[in-house]
Design an enzyme around this catalytic site. Sequence first.
Site, mmCIF file in Angstrom:
data_model
loop_
_atom_site.group_PDB
_atom_site.id
_atom_site.type_symbol
_atom_site.label_atom_id
_atom_site.label_comp_id
_atom_site.label_asym_id
_atom_site.label_seq_id
_atom_site.Cartn_x
_atom_site.Cartn_y
_atom_site.Cartn_z
ATOM 1 N N ARG A 1 0.855 -1.189 0.000
ATOM 2 C CA ARG A 1 0.000 0.000 0.000
ATOM 3 C C ARG A 1 0.894 1.244 0.000
ATOM 4 N NH1 ARG A 1 -3.479 -2.806 -1.498
ATOM 5 N NH2 ARG A 1 -5.549 -3.138 -0.613
ATOM 6 N N GLU B 1 -4.119 7.040 -4.560
ATOM 7 C CA GLU B 1 -4.547 6.477 -5.855
ATOM 8 C C GLU B 1 -5.928 6.995 -6.247
ATOM 9 O OE1 GLU B 1 -4.320 2.199 -5.827
ATOM 10 O OE2 GLU B 1 -2.352 2.234 -4.907
ATOM 11 N N HIS C 1 -1.447 -0.338 -9.921
ATOM 12 C CA HIS C 1 -2.037 -1.286 -8.963
ATOM 13 C C HIS C 1 -2.507 -2.576 -9.666
ATOM 14 C CE1 HIS C 1 -4.076 -1.418 -4.749
ATOM 15 N NE2 HIS C 1 -3.795 -2.630 -5.167
HETATM 16 C C1 DGY Z 1 -5.990 -6.190 -2.544
HETATM 17 O O1 DGY Z 1 -6.778 -7.124 -2.713
HETATM 18 O O2 DGY Z 1 -5.819 -5.674 -1.461
HETATM 19 C C2 DGY Z 1 -5.225 -5.713 -3.737
HETATM 20 O O3 DGY Z 1 -4.489 -4.593 -3.449
HETATM 21 C C3 DGY Z 1 -6.144 -5.468 -4.911
HETATM 22 O O4 DGY Z 1 -6.635 -6.673 -5.347
#
Ligand code: DGY
Length: 305
Positions: free
Chosen positions: A222, A251, A269
């Site tokens: 993240r 984002e 992402h």
């Molecule tokens: C998640 O699932 O947390 C990913 O970042 C996106 O699929």
Amino acid sequence: MAELFAVTFNRTDHPMTAEEIVKKSDGVTVLVPTVTDAINKTLLQALPDCVKMIANFGVGFNHIDLSIAKTRGIIVTNTPDVLTEDTADLTLALMIAVPRRISEGERVLRSGDWNGWEPTFMLGKRFSGKTLGIIGLGRIGRAVARRAAGFGLKIHYHNRNRLPKKLEEELGVIWRGCLNQMLAEIDFLSIHCPLTPDTENLINGERMDQLQPHAVIINTARGGILDEDALIDRLKSGHLAGVGLDVYSDEPKINPKLLSLPNVMTLPHLGSATDEGRIAMGQRVIDNILSFLKLGVPGDLIENI
Ligand code: DGY
């Protein structure tokens, strides 16, 4: 889902507004958000009492206020396991691409500036045999460690809890209790911890300064775990060799300075973005809903704080 339940879908690929989510939740037992829906205090407090479960389509749940969900009596689930391998694959792709300048090289070729092979043209740094530091040796961190071992990397890890010795041996990983000491000795840093109040800005300027100037950071977890402004300063000044990013602090907005730096590889992402992964995530959501409705306890229950 349509075969099993009475469903109201968001048939676009775009997030709904909080007002739309609340409005459409009328008469709804289960809400299925994605990782881009901010299920925050205001939204949770506005949800009708009929909502009993949030079955998140995604593994990360930093976008859901768990403690407010708990006070509203709403249980929360996520989709672990099914996106582990895809995310680890993409992490390795970035880890190889940044030191070998793969994205940069493609840009040169497409721009028409390539004059042919030259002995000193676009030299990168060797990947195999280097030392990797992993923050967070959970499912994805371990899948990254397994892949990295295949490239002959030495693997150090920093985790809230040390893994059992047997698992450490199986993965060939070395525990580092002190994060700063680990940072000082590695060539690659890969981030795989969740974003929580404890890990927000964990890799700040001070920690980046512990890294060696040839080090490369990869973040597929993240964006909020990494201080982007501090990162840009260090990339510009040569205190860091490069970075591979799949996630960002705000984002889909991206700091334009990141895009202007040659030693930065940026992806939108894509960690879990495979056909197989998305189908498996959807199935996991369905399994969680079914076990909640039938047994009252879903498999991937996130313990509310
Ligand atoms: C998640 O699932 O947390 C990913 O970042 C996106 O699929």
